[in-house]
Design a protein around this motif. Sequence first.
Motif, PDB file in Angstrom:
ATOM      1  N   HIS A 282       0.858  -1.187   0.000  1.00 13.25           N
ATOM      2  CA  HIS A 282       0.000   0.000   0.000  1.00 13.25           C
ATOM      3  C   HIS A 282       0.896   1.239   0.000  1.00 13.25           C
ATOM      4  N   THR A 283       0.499   2.240  -0.767  1.00  6.86           N
ATOM      5  CA  THR A 283       1.244   3.490  -0.761  1.00  6.86           C
ATOM      6  C   THR A 283       0.283   4.651  -1.023  1.00  6.86           C
ATOM      7  N   GLY A 284       0.706   5.847  -0.669  1.00  6.07           N
ATOM      8  CA  GLY A 284      -0.116   7.030  -0.908  1.00  6.07           C
ATOM      9  C   GLY A 284      -0.141   7.407  -2.377  1.00  6.07           C
ATOM     10  N   LEU A 285      -1.209   8.069  -2.766  1.00 11.11           N
ATOM     11  CA  LEU A 285      -1.373   8.436  -4.165  1.00 11.11           C
ATOM     12  C   LEU A 285      -0.245   9.343  -4.642  1.00 11.11           C
ATOM     13  N   LEU A 286       0.124  10.328  -3.823  1.00 16.00           N
ATOM     14  CA  LEU A 286       1.171  11.275  -4.223  1.00 16.00           C
ATOM     15  C   LEU A 286       2.573  10.664  -4.159  1.00 16.00           C
ATOM     16  N   ASP A 287       2.711   9.544  -3.387  1.00 19.14           N
ATOM     17  CA  ASP A 287       4.035   8.924  -3.259  1.00 19.14           C
ATOM     18  C   ASP A 287       4.546   8.383  -4.594  1.00 19.14           C
ATOM     19  N   VAL A 288       3.620   8.107  -5.487  1.00 19.78           N
ATOM     20  CA  VAL A 288       4.035   7.569  -6.783  1.00 19.78           C
ATOM     21  C   VAL A 288       4.950   8.549  -7.509  1.00 19.78           C
ATOM     22  N   PHE A 289       4.731   9.848  -7.268  1.00 19.36           N
ATOM     23  CA  PHE A 289       5.462  10.875  -8.008  1.00 19.36           C
ATOM     24  C   PHE A 289       6.715  11.348  -7.262  1.00 19.36           C
ATOM     25  N   ARG A 290       7.012  10.703  -6.105  1.00 18.77           N
ATOM     26  CA  ARG A 290       8.189  11.093  -5.343  1.00 18.77           C
ATOM     27  C   ARG A 290       9.356  10.151  -5.641  1.00 18.77           C
ATOM     28  N   SER A 291      10.577  10.637  -5.414  1.00 16.61           N
ATOM     29  CA  SER A 291      11.756   9.792  -5.621  1.00 16.61           C
ATOM     30  C   SER A 291      12.752  10.054  -4.491  1.00 16.61           C
ATOM     31  N   PRO A 292      13.134   9.039  -3.716  1.00 21.30           N
ATOM     32  CA  PRO A 292      12.613   7.678  -3.854  1.00 21.30           C
ATOM     33  C   PRO A 292      11.212   7.555  -3.263  1.00 21.30           C
ATOM     34  N   MET A 293      10.453   6.647  -3.812  1.00 19.32           N
ATOM     35  CA  MET A 293       9.116   6.387  -3.297  1.00 19.32           C
ATOM     36  C   MET A 293       9.234   5.521  -2.049  1.00 19.32           C
ATOM     37  N   HIS A 294       8.495   5.848  -1.000  1.00 23.08           N
ATOM     38  CA  HIS A 294       8.579   5.091   0.252  1.00 23.08           C
ATOM     39  C   HIS A 294       7.362   4.176   0.401  1.00 23.08           C
ATOM     40  N   ILE A 295       7.646   2.925   0.785  1.00 16.67           N
ATOM     41  CA  ILE A 295       6.581   1.944   1.067  1.00 16.67           C
ATOM     42  C   ILE A 295       6.798   1.428   2.477  1.00 16.67           C
ATOM     43  N   ASP A 296       5.742   1.428   3.264  1.00 18.21           N
ATOM     44  CA  ASP A 296       5.871   1.008   4.661  1.00 18.21           C
ATOM     45  C   ASP A 296       6.060  -0.501   4.775  1.00 18.21           C
ATOM     46  N   GLN A 297       5.257  -1.305   4.053  1.00 26.59           N
ATOM     47  CA  GLN A 297       5.355  -2.762   4.182  1.00 26.59           C
ATOM     48  C   GLN A 297       4.977  -3.431   2.875  1.00 26.59           C
ATOM     49  N   VAL A 298       5.765  -4.447   2.511  1.00 28.69           N
ATOM     50  CA  VAL A 298       5.480  -5.294   1.354  1.00 28.69           C
ATOM     51  C   VAL A 298       5.276  -6.723   1.857  1.00 28.69           C
ATOM     52  N   ASN A 299       4.234  -7.379   1.368  1.00 28.10           N
ATOM     53  CA  ASN A 299       3.959  -8.774   1.728  1.00 28.10           C
ATOM     54  C   ASN A 299       4.260  -9.668   0.531  1.00 28.10           C
ATOM     55  N   LEU A 300       5.093 -10.682   0.762  1.00 28.01           N
ATOM     56  CA  LEU A 300       5.468 -11.627  -0.289  1.00 28.01           C
ATOM     57  C   LEU A 300       4.970 -13.015   0.058  1.00 28.01           C
ATOM     58  N   ASN A 301       4.407 -13.702  -0.915  1.00 27.22           N
ATOM     59  CA  ASN A 301       4.000 -15.095  -0.763  1.00 27.22           C
ATOM     60  C   ASN A 301       4.699 -15.930  -1.831  1.00 27.22           C
ATOM     61  N   GLY A 302       5.266 -17.074  -1.384  1.00 24.71           N
ATOM     62  CA  GLY A 302       5.941 -17.953  -2.338  1.00 24.71           C
ATOM     63  C   GLY A 302       7.250 -17.409  -2.843  1.00 24.71           C
ATOM     64  N   LEU A 303       8.069 -16.844  -1.935  1.00 25.58           N
ATOM     65  CA  LEU A 303       9.388 -16.340  -2.317  1.00 25.58           C
ATOM     66  C   LEU A 303      10.359 -17.510  -2.475  1.00 25.58           C
ATOM     67  N   VAL A 304      11.073 -17.547  -3.584  1.00 22.10           N
ATOM     68  CA  VAL A 304      12.086 -18.574  -3.852  1.00 22.10           C
ATOM     69  C   VAL A 304      13.410 -17.876  -4.130  1.00 22.10           C
ATOM     70  N   LEU A 305      14.450 -18.209  -3.324  1.00 23.97           N
ATOM     71  CA  LEU A 305      15.790 -17.641  -3.486  1.00 23.97           C
ATOM     72  C   LEU A 305      16.728 -18.733  -3.968  1.00 23.97           C
ATOM     73  N   MET A 306      17.446 -18.483  -5.052  1.00 26.55           N
ATOM     74  CA  MET A 306      18.400 -19.437  -5.615  1.00 26.55           C
ATOM     75  C   MET A 306      19.791 -18.809  -5.553  1.00 26.55           C
ATOM     76  N   ILE A 307      20.692 -19.385  -4.722  1.00 28.58           N
ATOM     77  CA  ILE A 307      22.059 -18.867  -4.595  1.00 28.58           C
ATOM     78  C   ILE A 307      22.973 -19.721  -5.469  1.00 28.58           C
ATOM     79  N   PRO A 308      23.553 -19.164  -6.539  1.00 26.35           N
ATOM     80  CA  PRO A 308      24.400 -19.965  -7.426  1.00 26.35           C
ATOM     81  C   PRO A 308      25.757 -20.234  -6.794  1.00 26.35           C
ATOM     82  N   PRO A 309      26.443 -21.302  -7.216  1.00 23.82           N
ATOM     83  CA  PRO A 309      27.782 -21.580  -6.690  1.00 23.82           C
ATOM     84  C   PRO A 309      28.773 -20.543  -7.161  1.00 23.82           C
ATOM     85  N   LYS A 310      29.731 -20.222  -6.283  1.00 23.93           N
ATOM     86  CA  LYS A 310      30.691 -19.177  -6.610  1.00 23.93           C
ATOM     87  C   LYS A 310      31.563 -19.576  -7.787  1.00 23.93           C
TER      88      LYS A 310
END
Length: 513
Positions: free
Chosen positions: A86-114
């Motif tokens: 969720h973000t404010g309407l005017l925040d879209v036009f700001r830089s950087p845009m600030h977001i209080d909280q993001v919710n992620l479902n089904g995050l998959v992280l793949m770390i490749p071998p060095k």
Amino acid sequence: MILAFVAALIIAGLIAAQYAIHHAEPMLRAKVIESLSQRFNSQVQLGEFHVAVLKGLEVEGKDLSLRSNLDPSLPPQIRVGQFTFHTGLLDVFRSPMHIDQVNLNGLVLMIPPKGERSAMPKAKSKKGHGKISIEISKIVCNDTVLTLMTDDPSKTPMRFEIHALTLKRVGAHKPMHFDAQLVNPKPVGTIDTSGTFGPWDADQPSNSPVTGTYSFTHADLSTTHGITGILSSKGKYSGPLDTITVDGTTDTPDFSVDVSGHPVNLSTKFHAIVNGTNGNTYLQPVQAHFLNTDVTAKGYVVRGKGGKGHDIYLDVVIDNGRIEDLLTIGAKTDSPVMKGPVQLKTKFDLPTGKASVSHRLKLEGTFSVHDALFTNLKIQEKVDELSLRARGKSDDAKQLSQKKVSASNPPPAIPVSVTSPFTLANQKVTLSNLVFKTQGAEIQLSGNYALDGKQFDFTGHARMDASVSNIVGGWKGKLLTPLNPFLSKNGAGTQIPIKITGTQSDPHFGLNF
């Protein structure tokens, strides 16, 4: 005029709002893609993306993936099934845009071998170009999977399920705080950890730094064939992902090995270097304690062939332990066959596999036991009788064998010392040059015995201070007097070949002519 002016303002505001709503979705979608692309130096693909007006902007996206610009042939390093914020309407036009909280479902992280990444041709990195257009106070992740890829096609990548993960202070080129709870695959148990991670190294993820503390509870060791117990551990860690320094302790109040089934309280303190990209661990060192014995071990734990489980290689040293403790944890008999101080050095080799620990464990080293006594009364009486006869005290030995000694004031048991190189494989101990000493006698043997106590098979020779006639004593000894010169060898009064066979509960001692 005033009413007309107010009406005009309202109409203008509605037009502006309508314009913002109409353009917010593509503008915000572009900001999300731009921010992620710069932050992770990746090709960003985003499926569905929807914006709704509800006290600001409610954003939902699906099927997000980030594939490294450095090697597009690798699978996406980051995938997200669904995200909302969720973000404010005017925040879209700001830089950087600030977001209080993001919710992620089904995050998959793949770390490749060095190694694999470093061998690839370098693409031009975008790291440091442009500005990160979005800053986030907190990211809440549900059902996260972390996979550590391997450069060996015969090995299965390591996979960790993270039930709860919260990231805070997510911004450009700075570490973020995290709290996580995950299930360790083997031994199965719950890990709670918190600390800081980053800044993320998009060019080489294994260089990304991490620091924090952990608590590992209710780890069921029975998921490793051949050992049982409920382990708990806590400690701290820091360093880049491929060389994490870990200092911690463990406690297992009911640790046991299947070959013995005798539970003991096992505690350890360790300093280790962990490669977080493949799970390989280098122990430098581990200090372990059980019963009245301290153990020091150094070595490494590495992924086994086929990528299932880990092979363990250690150098183990016991400077001041107890032989009864080692026999308690390593032998099936109800009571240890011997008690006394012990010193031990051994190579410890435990390859991964489906068989129990006792069948897979291999040892090769040396041990020495001094001033020890046998707990089996029959064996100790044989040792006492041997010592008496070896010193020419045949009458005292005869009284001992015929149970004619004072029950209220029995003679003290005579201690022994034992030293030998040894190997352990397939639940059988082989002693190649066992030297057994007691007062007046020295016995050298070679052979093997089973850890379950059901087999003894040793041959060698016994050297005694007294001549054979004095060892036997009485009239029989006098008859043997002519044999004294033939059995007196290498400075000993008597040297004869012997054998020990049978079991721990029913040993047999005899001559081996």
